[in-house]
Design a protein around this motif. Sequence first.
Motif, PDB file in Angstrom:
ATOM      1  N   VAL A   1      15.402   0.944 -34.800  1.00 40.85           N
ATOM      2  CA  VAL A   1      14.263   0.947 -34.518  1.00 40.85           C
ATOM      3  C   VAL A   1      13.640   0.052 -34.166  1.00 40.85           C
ATOM      4  O   VAL A   1      13.576  -1.093 -33.372  1.00 40.85           O
ATOM      5  N   ARG A   2      11.893   1.009 -33.965  1.00 45.06           N
ATOM      6  CA  ARG A   2      11.591   0.273 -32.525  1.00 45.06           C
ATOM      7  C   ARG A   2      10.594  -1.108 -33.493  1.00 45.06           C
ATOM      8  O   ARG A   2      10.912  -1.458 -34.795  1.00 45.06           O
ATOM      9  N   ASP A   3      10.663  -2.710 -32.339  1.00 48.15           N
ATOM     10  CA  ASP A   3      10.176  -3.635 -33.400  1.00 48.15           C
ATOM     11  C   ASP A   3       9.119  -3.576 -33.321  1.00 48.15           C
ATOM     12  O   ASP A   3       8.192  -2.891 -33.004  1.00 48.15           O
TER      13      ASP A   3
ATOM     14  N   GLY B   1      13.305  -7.063 -22.593  1.00 48.96           N
ATOM     15  CA  GLY B   1      11.946  -6.189 -23.659  1.00 48.96           C
ATOM     16  C   GLY B   1      12.773  -4.795 -24.144  1.00 48.96           C
ATOM     17  O   GLY B   1      11.265  -4.603 -24.927  1.00 48.96           O
ATOM     18  N   PHE B   2      13.885  -4.392 -24.620  1.00 49.16           N
ATOM     19  CA  PHE B   2      14.300  -3.611 -25.222  1.00 49.16           C
ATOM     20  C   PHE B   2      15.651  -3.725 -25.422  1.00 49.16           C
ATOM     21  O   PHE B   2      16.575  -4.457 -25.004  1.00 49.16           O
ATOM     22  N   GLY B   3      15.701  -3.498 -27.491  1.00 52.82           N
ATOM     23  CA  GLY B   3      16.884  -3.748 -27.821  1.00 52.82           C
ATOM     24  C   GLY B   3      16.826  -4.939 -28.658  1.00 52.82           C
ATOM     25  O   GLY B   3      15.742  -6.095 -28.031  1.00 52.82           O
ATOM     26  N   HIS B   4      17.328  -5.380 -30.142  1.00 60.95           N
ATOM     27  CA  HIS B   4      17.465  -6.220 -30.777  1.00 60.95           C
ATOM     28  C   HIS B   4      18.324  -5.990 -31.877  1.00 60.95           C
ATOM     29  O   HIS B   4      18.682  -4.932 -32.297  1.00 60.95           O
TER      30      HIS B   4
ATOM     31  N   ALA C   1       9.513   4.797 -19.615  1.00 54.35           N
ATOM     32  CA  ALA C   1      10.395   5.094 -18.776  1.00 54.35           C
ATOM     33  C   ALA C   1      11.105   4.494 -18.713  1.00 54.35           C
ATOM     34  O   ALA C   1      12.948   5.218 -18.745  1.00 54.35           O
ATOM     35  N   ALA C   2      11.464   3.220 -19.459  1.00 48.33           N
ATOM     36  CA  ALA C   2      12.651   2.354 -20.115  1.00 48.33           C
ATOM     37  C   ALA C   2      13.177   3.287 -21.077  1.00 48.33           C
ATOM     38  O   ALA C   2      14.247   3.392 -20.798  1.00 48.33           O
ATOM     39  N   LEU C   3      12.802   3.608 -21.898  1.00 47.00           N
ATOM     40  CA  LEU C   3      12.844   4.650 -23.345  1.00 47.00           C
ATOM     41  C   LEU C   3      13.652   5.246 -22.739  1.00 47.00           C
ATOM     42  O   LEU C   3      14.491   6.110 -23.569  1.00 47.00           O
ATOM     43  N   ASP C   4      13.410   6.253 -21.669  1.00 46.60           N
ATOM     44  CA  ASP C   4      13.484   7.794 -21.581  1.00 46.60           C
ATOM     45  C   ASP C   4      14.542   7.341 -20.975  1.00 46.60           C
ATOM     46  O   ASP C   4      16.120   8.455 -21.186  1.00 46.60           O
ATOM     47  N   ILE C   5      15.053   6.551 -20.037  1.00 48.52           N
ATOM     48  CA  ILE C   5      16.512   6.141 -19.299  1.00 48.52           C
ATOM     49  C   ILE C   5      17.079   6.058 -20.413  1.00 48.52           C
ATOM     50  O   ILE C   5      19.071   6.560 -20.873  1.00 48.52           O
ATOM     51  N   LEU C   6      16.837   5.076 -21.097  1.00 49.50           N
ATOM     52  CA  LEU C   6      18.110   4.257 -22.057  1.00 49.50           C
ATOM     53  C   LEU C   6      18.702   5.748 -22.901  1.00 49.50           C
ATOM     54  O   LEU C   6      19.661   5.350 -23.652  1.00 49.50           O
ATOM     55  N   HIS C   7      17.585   5.887 -23.375  1.00 47.91           N
ATOM     56  CA  HIS C   7      17.572   7.140 -24.432  1.00 47.91           C
ATOM     57  C   HIS C   7      19.168   8.394 -24.518  1.00 47.91           C
ATOM     58  O   HIS C   7      19.713   8.649 -24.693  1.00 47.91           O
ATOM     59  N   LYS C   8      18.679   8.737 -22.853  1.00 49.56           N
ATOM     60  CA  LYS C   8      19.817   9.080 -22.222  1.00 49.56           C
ATOM     61  C   LYS C   8      21.166   8.618 -21.910  1.00 49.56           C
ATOM     62  O   LYS C   8      21.882   8.622 -21.723  1.00 49.56           O
ATOM     63  N   THR C   9      20.750   7.181 -21.076  1.00 49.02           N
ATOM     64  CA  THR C   9      22.282   6.831 -20.988  1.00 49.02           C
ATOM     65  C   THR C   9      22.981   5.754 -21.760  1.00 49.02           C
ATOM     66  O   THR C   9      23.913   5.613 -21.748  1.00 49.02           O
ATOM     67  N   LYS C  10      22.421   5.818 -22.987  1.00 49.41           N
ATOM     68  CA  LYS C  10      22.746   5.320 -23.608  1.00 49.41           C
ATOM     69  C   LYS C  10      22.753   5.903 -25.733  1.00 49.41           C
ATOM     70  O   LYS C  10      21.516   4.916 -26.352  1.00 49.41           O
ATOM     71  N   PRO C  11      22.815   7.132 -25.320  1.00 47.73           N
ATOM     72  CA  PRO C  11      22.328   7.320 -27.003  1.00 47.73           C
ATOM     73  C   PRO C  11      23.059   6.831 -28.402  1.00 47.73           C
ATOM     74  O   PRO C  11      21.915   7.218 -28.975  1.00 47.73           O
ATOM     75  N   ASN C  12      23.840   6.171 -27.606  1.00 53.11           N
ATOM     76  CA  ASN C  12      24.668   5.689 -29.074  1.00 53.11           C
ATOM     77  C   ASN C  12      23.588   4.373 -29.719  1.00 53.11           C
ATOM     78  O   ASN C  12      24.450   3.773 -30.585  1.00 53.11           O
ATOM     79  N   ARG C  13      23.348   3.615 -28.717  1.00 57.91           N
ATOM     80  CA  ARG C  13      22.771   2.506 -29.217  1.00 57.91           C
ATOM     81  C   ARG C  13      21.377   2.453 -28.916  1.00 57.91           C
ATOM     82  O   ARG C  13      20.329   3.419 -28.721  1.00 57.91           O
ATOM     83  N   PRO C  14      21.568   1.792 -30.765  1.00 59.49           N
ATOM     84  CA  PRO C  14      19.307   1.587 -30.556  1.00 59.49           C
ATOM     85  C   PRO C  14      18.680   0.669 -30.292  1.00 59.49           C
ATOM     86  O   PRO C  14      18.721  -0.455 -29.770  1.00 59.49           O
ATOM     87  N   LEU C  15      17.901   1.042 -28.637  1.00 56.48           N
ATOM     88  CA  LEU C  15      17.464   0.263 -27.820  1.00 56.48           C
ATOM     89  C   LEU C  15      16.497   0.712 -27.359  1.00 56.48           C
ATOM     90  O   LEU C  15      15.852   1.217 -26.529  1.00 56.48           O
ATOM     91  N   GLU C  16      15.538  -0.040 -28.140  1.00 60.35           N
ATOM     92  CA  GLU C  16      13.764   0.283 -28.244  1.00 60.35           C
ATOM     93  C   GLU C  16      13.087  -1.045 -28.001  1.00 60.35           C
ATOM     94  O   GLU C  16      13.014  -1.860 -27.583  1.00 60.35           O
TER      95      GLU C  16
END
Length: 361
Positions: A250-252, A242-245, A284-299
């Motif tokens: 940016v956000r779908d 459900g995250f990333g496209h 929670a997922a967006l917060d974690i993804l932005h911290k752990t994968k800052p260079n990937r657009p996972l919205e």
Amino acid sequence: MPGIDDVIAAETVLSDVDGANGRLIVRGLPVEELARNGTAESVAHLLFEGFFPDLPDERGLARAIGTARRHAFQRLEPHLPAIAALSPVEALRAGLSFIPDGDDLYTALMLSGAAAVLTPAIIRFNGGQQAIAPDPKIGQSADMIRMTSGAPASQAEERALNAYLATVSEHGLNASTFAARIAASTKAGLGSAVIAGLSALKGPLHGGAPGPVLDMLHEIGEASRAEAWLIQALARGDRLMGFGHRIYKVRDPRADALKSAVKALARAGGAPNRLTLAEAVEQAALDILHKTKPNRPLETNVEFYTAVLLDALGFPADSFTSIFATARIIGWIAHAREQEMNGRLIRPQSRYVGPVPKQAA
């Protein structure tokens, strides 16, 4: 790897997918407007306009789609016991093959009607119940809910399913639509184009992800467990469904359109607990993804709130791809007609990289 990313393979009047800015326009209308006001029938009229010379006005098309559901059910009912042993998406593919493979509006409506009656029928068969015949006098969304649950849809439920069907009906030259256009370019017929599209949609890298989103939400169970569960999943190397496209950087935009539909359903008394959990997991997922994968657009992508909405409407997870296909069929048909009118066979070239014969001494 070699591929065809960013290659322009068609010109279309149907939609513009702007991945850089998170916008989706369908025939001049933003997807947010379609989600708020569109119905299965109004979006079919929007997408079919200009591709069928005998297309009636919107009200006439709604009546014709209702009649097509009845005709499709009559044609398919004798085959339901045999195809019910298949998975819902495979049963849908098998059932669509019983529709004559023409290029006219009647064929288009029969394909749309067949999808709308097949999925509820298979759901009921798998639950040990008899299929319910369609009611051609009500809208397609209301009828799909009624044929699945056996009870009339509430206004809120009908609006929610209409929002979903409108939102995902068309989305540019994705894998399934490209497959449908390739089949259409050979003049194979609308049925063949739709089945080609469905066969591509069936793959888990395209239309098969909403079910796993629901599995994730069920495993997390409570909002307080979301952060720890998600961190552990990422530590195992799991993908957060459900995250990333592939397209949206940016956000779908469809995610917000469907989130609004879920909120409206919750305000009417449907699935407030599901929405609370989903919002907590999403944040929670967006917060974690932005911290752990800052260079990937996972919205958040469309699959996340698809799972929440369809589950709230009572559809089982294994039917989600079939319901997606029920919406997308009208997009495939419109693309197929557009391709047929272009009259050009799609025939790209490949570059051979295998072994070559040895030169004679």
